[in-house]
Structures are given as C-alpha cells and as structure tokens.
Scaffold this motif. Structure first.
Motif, PDB file in Angstrom:
ATOM      1  N   THR A   5      49.455 -15.833  12.904  1.00  0.00           N
ATOM      2  CA  THR A   5      50.823 -15.836  13.433  1.00  0.00           C
ATOM      3  C   THR A   5      51.109 -17.036  14.331  1.00  0.00           C
ATOM      4  OG1 THR A   5      50.274 -14.464  15.359  1.00  0.00           O
ATOM      5  CG2 THR A   5      50.983 -13.305  13.370  1.00  0.00           C
ATOM      6  N   ARG A  43      51.938  -6.326   8.175  1.00  0.00           N
ATOM      7  CA  ARG A  43      52.886  -6.554   9.286  1.00  0.00           C
ATOM      8  C   ARG A  43      54.220  -5.881   8.989  1.00  0.00           C
ATOM      9  NH1 ARG A  43      50.570 -12.500   9.763  1.00  0.00           N
ATOM     10  NH2 ARG A  43      48.726 -11.904  10.942  1.00  0.00           N
ATOM     11  N   THR A 103      47.940  -2.782  12.098  1.00  0.00           N
ATOM     12  CA  THR A 103      47.617  -3.325  10.776  1.00  0.00           C
ATOM     13  C   THR A 103      46.332  -2.727  10.181  1.00  0.00           C
ATOM     14  OG1 THR A 103      46.599  -5.245  11.854  1.00  0.00           O
ATOM     15  CG2 THR A 103      48.839  -5.530  11.047  1.00  0.00           C
ATOM     16  N   GLU A 163      46.912  -8.855  17.083  1.00  0.00           N
ATOM     17  CA  GLU A 163      46.126  -8.097  16.100  1.00  0.00           C
ATOM     18  C   GLU A 163      44.624  -8.296  16.227  1.00  0.00           C
ATOM     19  OE1 GLU A 163      47.674  -9.499  12.376  1.00  0.00           O
ATOM     20  OE2 GLU A 163      49.721  -8.900  12.901  1.00  0.00           O
TER      21      GLU A 163
END
Ligand code: AMP
Ligand code: MN
Ligand code: MN
Ligand code: MN
Length: 286
Positions: free
Chosen positions: A21, A144, A155, A259
C-alpha cells in the motif's frame, strides 16, 4: 556472531506496484527511519518500481539491491522465488515477468465469479479500486475489498474463508516454472532465493525436491529470517541452508502499515554461522 551478519538488511517488501500500500519512496523513507542499512523492493512478478526504488534509496542514503518476487508453480503448489541484484534491463527477465503477470486479469474475473456464487457481488470492480498496477491484480486486492465492504474484519480472515484452496474465491493458476524463474534471475546476473519456505504445505520429500531442483537450476540462497517464519523456523531453515550449501537472506515481506505484523527492518539478525546473501552480491549493491 560473525560481524558481517550484523547488518539490518531488509531484502523483501512490496509497493503499490504490486500488492503493497506504500509507494517505493514511502517504503525507502520508512526503511531508513527503522534503521535499515541494505534494502530491496521485491514486487510480485514486476520490476516496474526498480528505478523509483533505486532513486529513493539513494536519496535516503540506503544501500540498495534490485529485486522481484516471482510466482512459480512447483509440485502443484505456488512457490515464490525472490531475485536480488539482477540487471533490471535484461530482456529475458523482463519478458519472463511479463508472461508471468499475464492471466492475472482473467483469474481475477473467475475469482469474482466464485465470490458472486456465494453472494458477494462486484468483487472484480471492488478489488480494482485497490490496484496500483493494472497488470498486477492479486488476491490481496480482493482481500482489501472484502474488508472494506465489511464481509471480513481483516485480510487474513478473508484468505482463510474465501481465497485459499477449496474456498469460493480461489482459482488455481499456473505460474512460471522453477527452472525458468531461477534462470531468468541468474542470467541477468542476480541471485535466486527461495522465499519463506516455511509457508509451503509440502511433505518433507517435496520440500527436499524443491531445494534440490532449485540448486540444480542455479539457485544460491534461501530466506531464513523472514516475517513469515516462526522462531523455530529460523532455526529449521538455518539448518536447511547449511545442508544444501545455500546462502541466507533476511526480509520482512512488509506490505502495509495496517496489515503487516512485521515492520521493515524489524527482524532478528541472521544466525552467525550462515553466509549472508549480501556476501554473494557485494558488486551488485548500489
Ligand atoms: P496472488 O499472487 O494473487 O496469489 O496473491 C498472493 C499474495 O497474497 C501474497 O503475496 C500475500 O501478500 C497475500 N497472502 C497470501 N496468503 C495470505 C494470508 N493468509 N493472509 C494475508 N495475505 C496473504
Ligand atoms: Mn504479496
Ligand atoms: Mn511471497
Ligand atoms: Mn512477498
């Protein structure tokens, strides 16, 4: 502890060019802030971020190696092979990665059909909103979307319930061969590394075959200290590295601040008795 092993090297992470990300620039900044000294960005099946990563590393004063994580099918399982220190302009490597990426969109459409059959609609379009590189739609992007839409709370839960073998959004896929992936990397003057061996569901015989064939094709290293391994697996794969005469790598496999359990650079050092992979790559470090 051999002093050469006391190096905060992080040689495995992902940016928005695959399923991370953060941008390559934000990763380099975070790596620096976390005390990383030698860094590689290893996007899945893609070297599109290599130049940005090299420039960002230079700007941060980080030593840097080119990198990628190639998806391979071996004994019916998906195995990941990390390449480090290769010439990113190598034509065979670029074409090989391009062909490995091919088929991801079709697979994603089939994943969305599987999810629609259990009442989860619009997953293809939903996942696409999280994709930074249209050639690299991955299961992570679906995960996601399912978190965003409230189907799951995180996730890992999405993978467990929807995206692994036997689950509604799972679509089997044929990736590169082990031989091809190792050859692309080594012929581009890089070092091939077996990523996170503790994650594969192999029998001891299959795992032995993976290491034996990997070596026979020219593979030279294995991840020992990775964010995917337990402390027991650090010990187990240190032994395997010695048994097979492989160098050892270290990398967080960082994807996202929200995450990933293990941050960039936040891992134990490599066990002192192992040859670090950076010893094989001294002339490839930028
Ligand atoms: P793909 O290449 O599309 O099959 O997606 C593989 C990616 O999914 C891996 O690189 C991980 O980032 C992610 N992944 C695989 N298994 C899990 C899991 N159990 N929990 C969270 N992410 C996972
Ligand atoms: Mn990933
Ligand atoms: Mn991986
Ligand atoms: Mn990875």
């Amino acid at each position: 502890m051999s002093p050469k092993n006391i190096l905060n090297a992080d040689l495995h992470c992902h940016s928005v060019i695959s399923d991370g990300t953060l941008t390559p620039e934000a990763l380099a900044e975070r790596a620096k802030a976390n005390g990383v000294e030698l860094w590689a960005l290893t996007d899945h099946d893609e070297t599109g971020g290599v130049e940005r990563a090299a420039a960002a590393a230079r700007a941060q004063g980080l030593h840097y190696l080119t990198g990628a994580e190639i998806s391979v099918t071996f004994a019916g399982e998906t195995v990941h092979i990390v390449g480090l220190g290769f010439d990113a302009g190598n034509t065979a490597l670029k074409e090989g990665l391009h062909s490995t990426r091919g088929g991801r969109e079709q697979r994603a459409r089939e994943m969305a059909e599987g999810l629609a059959r259990v009442g989860i609609h619009g997953a293809f379009e939903g996942a696409l909103k999280f994709v930074g590189n249209p050639e690299l739609i991955s299961r992570t992007h679906f995960a996601r979307f399912l978190v965003e839409s409230g189907v799951c709370s995180e996730t890992h839960e999405v993978f467990r319930k929807y995206l692994t073998e036997g689950k509604p959004g799972y679509v089997p896929h044929r990736w590169a061969t082990l031989r091809d992936a190792v050859t692309w990397i080594t012929e581009a003057h890089g070092v091939a590394v077996i990523a996170h061996p503790g994650r594969y569901k192999f029998t001891p015989n299959e795992e032995y075959a993976l290491f034996t064939e990997f070596k026979a094709h020219g593979g030279r290293a294995v991840e020992v200290v990775t964010g995917s391994h337990t402390a027991q697996e650090f010990v187990k794969y240190a032994e395997t590295a010695k048994e097979f005469g492989l160098a050892a790598s270290r990398g967080s496999d960082f994807h996202s601040p929200d995450e990933s359990r293990i941050d960039l650079g936040a891992l134990p050092f490599l066990p002192g008795e192992l040859t670090p992979v950076w010893d094989l790559l001294a002339d490839r470090i930028q």
